[in-house]
Design a protein around this motif. Sequence first.
Motif, PDB file in Angstrom:
ATOM      1  N   LEU A  94       0.807  -1.213   0.000  1.00  0.00           N
ATOM      2  CA  LEU A  94       0.000   0.000   0.000  1.00  0.00           C
ATOM      3  C   LEU A  94       0.842   1.266   0.000  1.00  0.00           C
ATOM      4  O   LEU A  94       0.474   2.264  -0.636  1.00  0.00           O
ATOM      5  CB  LEU A  94      -0.937  -0.004   1.206  1.00  0.00           C
ATOM      6  CG  LEU A  94      -2.041  -1.071   1.197  1.00  0.00           C
ATOM      7  CD1 LEU A  94      -2.876  -0.982   2.463  1.00  0.00           C
ATOM      8  CD2 LEU A  94      -2.925  -0.934  -0.034  1.00  0.00           C
ATOM      9  N   LEU A 128      -6.033   2.493  -1.895  1.00  0.00           N
ATOM     10  CA  LEU A 128      -6.447   1.703  -3.055  1.00  0.00           C
ATOM     11  C   LEU A 128      -7.218   2.534  -4.073  1.00  0.00           C
ATOM     12  O   LEU A 128      -7.350   2.131  -5.224  1.00  0.00           O
ATOM     13  CB  LEU A 128      -7.295   0.515  -2.602  1.00  0.00           C
ATOM     14  CG  LEU A 128      -6.545  -0.604  -1.879  1.00  0.00           C
ATOM     15  CD1 LEU A 128      -7.524  -1.586  -1.243  1.00  0.00           C
ATOM     16  CD2 LEU A 128      -5.593  -1.327  -2.818  1.00  0.00           C
ATOM     17  N   ALA A 129      -7.716   3.674  -3.654  1.00  0.00           N
ATOM     18  CA  ALA A 129      -8.417   4.548  -4.588  1.00  0.00           C
ATOM     19  C   ALA A 129      -7.462   5.203  -5.581  1.00  0.00           C
ATOM     20  O   ALA A 129      -7.898   5.768  -6.578  1.00  0.00           O
ATOM     21  CB  ALA A 129      -9.186   5.619  -3.813  1.00  0.00           C
ATOM     22  N   GLN A 130      -6.178   5.123  -5.307  1.00  0.00           N
ATOM     23  CA  GLN A 130      -5.184   5.709  -6.203  1.00  0.00           C
ATOM     24  C   GLN A 130      -4.787   4.675  -7.265  1.00  0.00           C
ATOM     25  O   GLN A 130      -4.436   3.549  -6.920  1.00  0.00           O
ATOM     26  CB  GLN A 130      -3.950   6.139  -5.410  1.00  0.00           C
ATOM     27  CG  GLN A 130      -4.264   7.086  -4.268  1.00  0.00           C
ATOM     28  CD  GLN A 130      -3.051   7.355  -3.402  1.00  0.00           C
ATOM     29  OE1 GLN A 130      -1.931   7.414  -3.884  1.00  0.00           O
ATOM     30  NE2 GLN A 130      -3.288   7.530  -2.108  1.00  0.00           N
ATOM     31  N   PRO A 131      -4.837   5.030  -8.535  1.00  0.00           N
ATOM     32  CA  PRO A 131      -4.547   4.051  -9.604  1.00  0.00           C
ATOM     33  C   PRO A 131      -3.042   3.836  -9.787  1.00  0.00           C
ATOM     34  O   PRO A 131      -2.489   4.118 -10.842  1.00  0.00           O
ATOM     35  CB  PRO A 131      -5.180   4.711 -10.829  1.00  0.00           C
ATOM     36  CG  PRO A 131      -5.052   6.181 -10.552  1.00  0.00           C
ATOM     37  CD  PRO A 131      -5.227   6.345  -9.063  1.00  0.00           C
ATOM     38  N   LYS A 132      -2.388   3.328  -8.761  1.00  0.00           N
ATOM     39  CA  LYS A 132      -0.931   3.158  -8.808  1.00  0.00           C
ATOM     40  C   LYS A 132      -0.500   1.704  -8.639  1.00  0.00           C
ATOM     41  O   LYS A 132       0.663   1.432  -8.369  1.00  0.00           O
ATOM     42  CB  LYS A 132      -0.273   4.010  -7.728  1.00  0.00           C
ATOM     43  CG  LYS A 132      -0.708   3.672  -6.303  1.00  0.00           C
ATOM     44  CD  LYS A 132      -0.015   4.573  -5.288  1.00  0.00           C
ATOM     45  CE  LYS A 132      -0.409   4.220  -3.860  1.00  0.00           C
ATOM     46  NZ  LYS A 132       0.288   5.073  -2.865  1.00  0.00           N
ATOM     47  N   PHE A 133      -1.439   0.785  -8.811  1.00  0.00           N
ATOM     48  CA  PHE A 133      -1.124  -0.624  -8.571  1.00  0.00           C
ATOM     49  C   PHE A 133      -1.148  -1.460  -9.844  1.00  0.00           C
ATOM     50  O   PHE A 133      -1.148  -2.683  -9.783  1.00  0.00           O
ATOM     51  CB  PHE A 133      -2.088  -1.202  -7.536  1.00  0.00           C
ATOM     52  CG  PHE A 133      -2.024  -0.513  -6.203  1.00  0.00           C
ATOM     53  CD1 PHE A 133      -1.051  -0.845  -5.286  1.00  0.00           C
ATOM     54  CD2 PHE A 133      -2.914   0.510  -5.892  1.00  0.00           C
ATOM     55  CE1 PHE A 133      -0.974  -0.200  -4.058  1.00  0.00           C
ATOM     56  CE2 PHE A 133      -2.848   1.167  -4.672  1.00  0.00           C
ATOM     57  CZ  PHE A 133      -1.869   0.813  -3.749  1.00  0.00           C
ATOM     58  N   GLU A 146     -12.451  -3.967   0.971  1.00  0.00           N
ATOM     59  CA  GLU A 146     -11.854  -2.772   0.361  1.00  0.00           C
ATOM     60  C   GLU A 146     -11.244  -3.107  -1.006  1.00  0.00           C
ATOM     61  O   GLU A 146     -11.344  -2.316  -1.956  1.00  0.00           O
ATOM     62  CB  GLU A 146     -10.793  -2.178   1.281  1.00  0.00           C
ATOM     63  CG  GLU A 146     -11.334  -1.560   2.556  1.00  0.00           C
ATOM     64  CD  GLU A 146     -12.109  -0.273   2.306  1.00  0.00           C
ATOM     65  OE1 GLU A 146     -12.118   0.231   1.167  1.00  0.00           O
ATOM     66  OE2 GLU A 146     -12.737   0.224   3.254  1.00  0.00           O
ATOM     67  N   LEU A 147     -10.610  -4.253  -1.111  1.00  0.00           N
ATOM     68  CA  LEU A 147     -10.061  -4.661  -2.401  1.00  0.00           C
ATOM     69  C   LEU A 147     -11.161  -4.775  -3.449  1.00  0.00           C
ATOM     70  O   LEU A 147     -11.003  -4.338  -4.601  1.00  0.00           O
ATOM     71  CB  LEU A 147      -9.335  -6.005  -2.266  1.00  0.00           C
ATOM     72  CG  LEU A 147      -8.033  -6.015  -1.470  1.00  0.00           C
ATOM     73  CD1 LEU A 147      -7.553  -7.455  -1.267  1.00  0.00           C
ATOM     74  CD2 LEU A 147      -6.945  -5.201  -2.162  1.00  0.00           C
ATOM     75  N   HIS A 149     -12.453  -1.436  -4.961  1.00  0.00           N
ATOM     76  CA  HIS A 149     -11.538  -0.564  -5.705  1.00  0.00           C
ATOM     77  C   HIS A 149     -10.915  -1.305  -6.887  1.00  0.00           C
ATOM     78  O   HIS A 149      -9.690  -1.450  -6.978  1.00  0.00           O
ATOM     79  CB  HIS A 149     -10.445  -0.027  -4.771  1.00  0.00           C
ATOM     80  CG  HIS A 149     -10.967   0.893  -3.714  1.00  0.00           C
ATOM     81  ND1 HIS A 149     -11.416   0.442  -2.489  1.00  0.00           N
ATOM     82  CD2 HIS A 149     -11.142   2.241  -3.712  1.00  0.00           C
ATOM     83  CE1 HIS A 149     -11.825   1.467  -1.765  1.00  0.00           C
ATOM     84  NE2 HIS A 149     -11.666   2.574  -2.482  1.00  0.00           N
ATOM     85  N   SER A 209      -7.987   0.275  -9.037  1.00  0.00           N
ATOM     86  CA  SER A 209      -6.610   0.405  -8.538  1.00  0.00           C
ATOM     87  C   SER A 209      -5.600  -0.219  -9.492  1.00  0.00           C
ATOM     88  O   SER A 209      -4.421   0.130  -9.472  1.00  0.00           O
ATOM     89  CB  SER A 209      -6.481  -0.248  -7.160  1.00  0.00           C
ATOM     90  OG  SER A 209      -6.617  -1.667  -7.264  1.00  0.00           O
ATOM     91  N   LEU A 212      -4.776  -3.352  -9.361  1.00  0.00           N
ATOM     92  CA  LEU A 212      -4.165  -4.496  -8.675  1.00  0.00           C
ATOM     93  C   LEU A 212      -4.811  -5.801  -9.125  1.00  0.00           C
ATOM     94  O   LEU A 212      -6.035  -5.920  -9.163  1.00  0.00           O
ATOM     95  CB  LEU A 212      -4.330  -4.335  -7.169  1.00  0.00           C
ATOM     96  CG  LEU A 212      -3.734  -5.427  -6.280  1.00  0.00           C
ATOM     97  CD1 LEU A 212      -2.210  -5.418  -6.372  1.00  0.00           C
ATOM     98  CD2 LEU A 212      -4.180  -5.240  -4.824  1.00  0.00           C
TER      99      LEU A 212
END
Length: 420
Positions: free
Chosen positions: A170, A201-206, A248-249, A252, A255, A257
Amino acid sequence: MKLTIFFLLLCSVFSGQARAQVGGPTASVRHIQSRVLKEQRTYTVYVPESAQDSLVGRQHYPVLYVLDGETQFQSTATILKQLSGQRVLPEAIIVAIHNTDRIRDLTPTHIESGLYMDRRGATTSGGGEAFTRFLQQELIPRIDSAYAPAPYRVLVGTSLGGLFVLNTLLHHPDLFQSYVAIDPSLWWDDTKLVREAGRLLAQPKFAGKTLFLPVATAFKEAGDTAAAAVRNTIERRAFLAVPDFIAELKQHPASGLRWSAKYYRTEGHNSVPLPGTYDGLRYIFSAHQRLSIDNVALLEPAVSKLSAPAMRDSLLAVCRLVSRQLDYVVRPPEPLVNRIGYSYLGRQDFAAARAFFQLNEQNYPDSFNVYDAMGDYYSALGDPKSAAQAFRKALTIYSYPETRQKLQALQAKTARKAGH
């Protein structure tokens, strides 16, 4: 009462120091003096046997970083060696990190005490960020320098180690490409990481990252579960921390992920690391199983209904699929391609044999085996001049007695023909 006792067991698991277990001649115990942690750290390294094989080209292996190395190394190495030997998983390097102060290193925040941690146990807690810097600044660079691995790292941890894995995912998602968080202790600090998860997880960085989350549920009493669920208490939050994180996964998907969670109904907290590691590696490298030795319809000339060109194209397509999943170029395994080439050579299908031997030559131009195989091909084809040239090139890479004997036999045969 049963709930409290259960979580006390979770807190204490793996806290003891066990003597390092070293399995096989390719595993060794190493040490590094850490400036970040101001102490010497111990780790066990497993390197695939093929890395020591002078007859094949140089390989670049992904790296598995395993927490609680003194207890988790042996089982992880056994799983990897068994399944990579069947080509279900890729060969990989294992770096198993031994503990000094486990609670300090694997917890992201300091607590004075908690529901499942007394004041004495929590004294050194909260050193997770320093341990992350140790990995990022010291241990990973050392491994990269020593072994020149593939650009793919996996982090595996259990219990508090699983908490550290998820905190790393995270807060430092680019440090590893894949994460296996086995029955993570998300109850830590009144489920602080779970409460942070939605925002992070709301950030699109995964994108390009993978998570596998094994959860043990054996011995968790139904009565305790029901009691915890009806009250908004610290006990409820602790008991439902992992299901809340999974929720939560699910909420989102943007994300990026790639993730999966699996509940193990018959495994407890201490038995789940073995099947969890197995399933986690299978999930991370799921595309690789198409290269398995069981895939005879694709990879066995004696069984496959494909033509040789179609077999070659299908093999390359599988490797492109694996490459897309891992986001780096994965070449067809040299031993596999070599075996297919010799299979066609034994059937005197010279065009097919040449196609596979040349595929290896394109992918592994520094390999002794590539040119030794080409020498055998030209010998079978009745071209001693080209065979001798290939054997000579092989011997410039590695001086192998049998190849030298083949070259000398060719030279003697040529001399006899010239004498006539």
